[in-house]
Write a protein that holds these residues in place. Structure first.
Motif, PDB file in Angstrom:
ATOM      1  N   THR A  91      40.405 -23.940 -31.263  1.00 56.81           N
ATOM      2  CA  THR A  91      40.564 -22.644 -31.933  1.00 56.81           C
ATOM      3  C   THR A  91      39.786 -21.546 -31.214  1.00 56.81           C
ATOM      4  OG1 THR A  91      40.858 -23.732 -34.076  1.00 56.81           O
ATOM      5  CG2 THR A  91      40.229 -21.408 -34.097  1.00 56.81           C
ATOM      6  N   VAL A  92      38.566 -21.856 -30.810  1.00 59.32           N
ATOM      7  CA  VAL A  92      37.733 -20.878 -30.113  1.00 59.32           C
ATOM      8  C   VAL A  92      38.282 -20.564 -28.729  1.00 59.32           C
ATOM      9  CG1 VAL A  92      35.457 -20.561 -29.039  1.00 59.32           C
ATOM     10  CG2 VAL A  92      35.627 -21.384 -31.394  1.00 59.32           C
ATOM     11  N   GLY A  93      38.837 -21.556 -28.035  1.00 61.06           N
ATOM     12  CA  GLY A  93      39.379 -21.342 -26.688  1.00 61.06           C
ATOM     13  C   GLY A  93      38.304 -20.864 -25.740  1.00 61.06           C
ATOM     14  N   ASP A  94      38.592 -19.794 -25.006  1.00 62.58           N
ATOM     15  CA  ASP A  94      37.590 -19.255 -24.075  1.00 62.58           C
ATOM     16  C   ASP A  94      36.664 -18.246 -24.747  1.00 62.58           C
ATOM     17  OD1 ASP A  94      39.160 -17.018 -24.387  1.00 62.58           O
ATOM     18  OD2 ASP A  94      39.694 -16.822 -22.274  1.00 62.58           O
ATOM     19  N   ALA A  95      36.809 -18.079 -26.068  1.00 57.85           N
ATOM     20  CA  ALA A  95      35.953 -17.201 -26.882  1.00 57.85           C
ATOM     21  C   ALA A  95      36.123 -15.726 -26.543  1.00 57.85           C
ATOM     22  CB  ALA A  95      34.481 -17.602 -26.760  1.00 57.85           C
ATOM     23  N   SER A  96      37.206 -15.372 -25.844  1.00 59.50           N
ATOM     24  CA  SER A  96      37.382 -13.978 -25.426  1.00 59.50           C
ATOM     25  C   SER A  96      37.626 -13.035 -26.609  1.00 59.50           C
ATOM     26  CB  SER A  96      38.543 -13.862 -24.432  1.00 59.50           C
ATOM     27  OG  SER A  96      39.757 -14.324 -25.017  1.00 59.50           O
ATOM     28  N   ASP A  97      38.129 -13.583 -27.723  1.00 58.15           N
ATOM     29  CA  ASP A  97      38.392 -12.721 -28.880  1.00 58.15           C
ATOM     30  C   ASP A  97      37.391 -12.954 -30.008  1.00 58.15           C
ATOM     31  OD1 ASP A  97      39.213 -15.251 -29.523  1.00 58.15           O
ATOM     32  OD2 ASP A  97      41.133 -14.652 -30.424  1.00 58.15           O
ATOM     33  N   VAL A  98      36.264 -13.591 -29.677  1.00 61.26           N
ATOM     34  CA  VAL A  98      35.236 -13.883 -30.683  1.00 61.26           C
ATOM     35  C   VAL A  98      34.169 -12.789 -30.650  1.00 61.26           C
ATOM     36  CG1 VAL A  98      33.409 -15.486 -31.376  1.00 61.26           C
ATOM     37  CG2 VAL A  98      35.621 -16.366 -30.578  1.00 61.26           C
ATOM     38  N   SER A  99      33.719 -12.369 -31.825  1.00 62.19           N
ATOM     39  CA  SER A  99      32.623 -11.409 -31.940  1.00 62.19           C
ATOM     40  C   SER A  99      31.514 -12.050 -32.760  1.00 62.19           C
ATOM     41  CB  SER A  99      33.098 -10.124 -32.619  1.00 62.19           C
ATOM     42  OG  SER A  99      32.034  -9.207 -32.767  1.00 62.19           O
ATOM     43  N   LEU A 100      30.288 -11.961 -32.253  1.00 63.27           N
ATOM     44  CA  LEU A 100      29.134 -12.533 -32.942  1.00 63.27           C
ATOM     45  C   LEU A 100      28.244 -11.422 -33.488  1.00 63.27           C
ATOM     46  CD1 LEU A 100      27.981 -15.395 -30.527  1.00 63.27           C
ATOM     47  CD2 LEU A 100      29.462 -15.568 -32.541  1.00 63.27           C
ATOM     48  N   SER A 101      27.751 -11.623 -34.693  1.00 58.90           N
ATOM     49  CA  SER A 101      26.759 -10.710 -35.263  1.00 58.90           C
ATOM     50  C   SER A 101      25.392 -11.130 -34.760  1.00 58.90           C
ATOM     51  CB  SER A 101      26.806 -10.771 -36.793  1.00 58.90           C
ATOM     52  OG  SER A 101      25.808  -9.944 -37.351  1.00 58.90           O
ATOM     53  N   THR A 102      24.692 -10.208 -34.093  1.00 55.23           N
ATOM     54  CA  THR A 102      23.404 -10.559 -33.503  1.00 55.23           C
ATOM     55  C   THR A 102      22.481  -9.341 -33.523  1.00 55.23           C
ATOM     56  OG1 THR A 102      22.342 -11.578 -31.578  1.00 55.23           O
ATOM     57  CG2 THR A 102      24.177 -10.066 -31.137  1.00 55.23           C
ATOM     58  N   ARG A 103      21.413  -9.386 -32.726  1.00 56.41           N
ATOM     59  CA  ARG A 103      20.439  -8.294 -32.686  1.00 56.41           C
ATOM     60  C   ARG A 103      20.211  -7.851 -31.249  1.00 56.41           C
ATOM     61  NH1 ARG A 103      15.136 -10.909 -35.389  1.00 56.41           N
ATOM     62  NH2 ARG A 103      15.582 -12.420 -33.731  1.00 56.41           N
ATOM     63  N   VAL A 104      19.941  -6.566 -31.081  1.00 56.39           N
ATOM     64  CA  VAL A 104      19.348  -6.065 -29.848  1.00 56.39           C
ATOM     65  C   VAL A 104      17.872  -5.861 -30.144  1.00 56.39           C
ATOM     66  CG1 VAL A 104      19.344  -4.250 -28.108  1.00 56.39           C
ATOM     67  CG2 VAL A 104      21.473  -4.892 -29.203  1.00 56.39           C
ATOM     68  N   VAL A 105      17.005  -6.465 -29.329  1.00 56.89           N
ATOM     69  CA  VAL A 105      15.559  -6.372 -29.572  1.00 56.89           C
ATOM     70  C   VAL A 105      14.874  -5.805 -28.333  1.00 56.89           C
ATOM     71  CG1 VAL A 105      15.623  -8.309 -31.173  1.00 56.89           C
ATOM     72  CG2 VAL A 105      15.037  -8.718 -28.791  1.00 56.89           C
ATOM     73  N   GLU A 106      13.805  -5.061 -28.553  1.00 59.32           N
ATOM     74  CA  GLU A 106      13.048  -4.456 -27.460  1.00 59.32           C
ATOM     75  C   GLU A 106      11.698  -5.151 -27.339  1.00 59.32           C
ATOM     76  OE1 GLU A 106      13.025  -0.070 -26.279  1.00 59.32           O
ATOM     77  OE2 GLU A 106      11.177  -0.274 -27.438  1.00 59.32           O
ATOM     78  N   ILE A 107      11.448  -5.711 -26.155  1.00 62.44           N
ATOM     79  CA  ILE A 107      10.195  -6.409 -25.891  1.00 62.44           C
ATOM     80  C   ILE A 107       9.374  -5.582 -24.907  1.00 62.44           C
ATOM     81  CG2 ILE A 107       9.139  -8.478 -24.930  1.00 62.44           C
ATOM     82  CD1 ILE A 107      10.489  -8.960 -27.601  1.00 62.44           C
ATOM     83  N   PRO A 108       8.228  -5.028 -25.328  1.00 60.72           N
ATOM     84  CA  PRO A 108       7.377  -4.267 -24.405  1.00 60.72           C
ATOM     85  C   PRO A 108       6.705  -5.215 -23.411  1.00 60.72           C
ATOM     86  CG  PRO A 108       6.282  -4.520 -26.527  1.00 60.72           C
ATOM     87  CD  PRO A 108       7.657  -5.107 -26.694  1.00 60.72           C
ATOM     88  N   VAL A 109       6.620  -4.795 -22.151  1.00 60.62           N
ATOM     89  CA  VAL A 109       6.047  -5.646 -21.104  1.00 60.62           C
ATOM     90  C   VAL A 109       5.061  -4.845 -20.271  1.00 60.62           C
ATOM     91  CG1 VAL A 109       6.483  -7.138 -19.122  1.00 60.62           C
ATOM     92  CG2 VAL A 109       8.189  -6.989 -20.954  1.00 60.62           C
TER      93      VAL A 109
END
Length: 297
Positions: free
Chosen positions: A83-101
């Motif tokens: 069902t997932v196949g190559d995952a080209s049409d899959v969208s994941l809910s995630t986060r963008v996080v900022e890590i100070p370095v």
């Protein structure tokens, strides 16, 4: 960044585990397929499935054979894979996080100098070596390359809370640096490191073999769960998190350490939906739009 949608390889680990290898080579596409499959399985909340652990190009499932038959689970996983196949049409809910370095900090610099006999080039620091073998002019250019593009968290583990990250640029532009010839016996906590094509952050002090470029004041592992970012879990990073490394100076580093000691420090993050194909179609444009999310108040 390239990856072929090859058939998965399934194998059993004793009576309670099934291991699934999606690709022989690690790539963002292979990892995203692992994320898509394991996210689907997790959302189904299938009776008998106890733990789901995605990795760079594979995943593992722990199950209760008294609740779900192994062959039934195997068949279900192969159905999800199709069902997932190559995952080209899959969208994941995630986060963008900022890590100070704080790049080229005194603590990792002192440590790396103690272990030059284990390094490919004992005459220079890790970041100078990394700049040279990547064909860059100097360490400043390397820092720009390292911090100007986001990084995709492919898995969390090896030691508690340690994230492994792919640089989100076309493969020919990825920073690649080999690990030390022999591992160190010491690495400062929260070191920003790099080995092969993977970036990482050392969650605790200990042995290590990745090149050391800097240190972050941001805690990423808190077994006491006393910091505000750890109310739900002692590990900050989750597979699928997208990371921006933000260079800071020593004054800002010291301020952040005081915030950590006061229990007030927070890692900046924003929720996003991430689909692989739009990124593959236009990596630079996609990254620009993605990092704009962190600038929104």
């Amino acid at each position: 960044m390239n990856g072929n949608n090859q058939p998965a390889r399934y194998s059993w680990g004793g009576d309670e585990h099934i291991f699934v290898e999606l690709a022989e080579s690690m790539s963002l596409r292979a990892n995203f397929r692992a994320m898509a499959i394991t996210t689907t399985l997790r959302e189904e909340q299938l009776d008998g499935v106890l733990e789901i652990c995605p990795a760079n190009a594979s995943y593992q499932v722990r199950y209760d054979p008294d609740v779900i038959e192994p062959d039934t689970l195997l068949g279900h996983l192969t159905d999800i894979e199709r069902t997932v196949g190559d995952a080209s049409d899959v969208s994941l809910s995630t986060r963008v996080v900022e890590i100070p370095v704080l790049y080229r900090d005194p603590w990792t610099t002192e440590t790396l100098m103690r272990f030059r006999d284990r390094h490919q080039d004992p005459e220079v620091t890790d970041i100078d070596y990394a700049a040279r073998i990547n064909g860059l002019a100097d360490a400043d250019e390397f820092i720009r390359m390292h911090s100007n593009s986001p990084w995709f968290t492919s898995m969390v583990g090896f030691v508690a809370g340690l994230p492994f990250m792919f640089q989100m640029v076309p493969q020919e532009r990825q920073l690649v640096v080999p690990k030390y010839l022999r591992p160190r016996t010491d690495t400062p906590k929260q070191t920003v490191g790099h080995g092969g094509c993977f970036g990482c952050i050392y969650s605790v002090r200990g042995a290590g073999g990745y090149q050391m470029f800097g240190i972050t004041p941001a805690p990423i592992y808190d077994p006491s769960q006393s910091m505000p970012d750890f109310a739900d879990f002692m590990v900050f990073f989750r597979p699928g998190d997208i990371v921006r490394f933000a260079p800071i100076d020593r004054d800002r580093y010291d301020e952040a350490v005081k915030e950590v000691e006061a229990g007030e420090f927070r890692i900046r993050s924003r929720q996003v939906d991430f689909a692989l194909q739009p990124f593959l179609d236009d990596p630079d444009g996609f990254n620009t739009r993605l990092l704009e999310v962190l600038r929104a108040d």
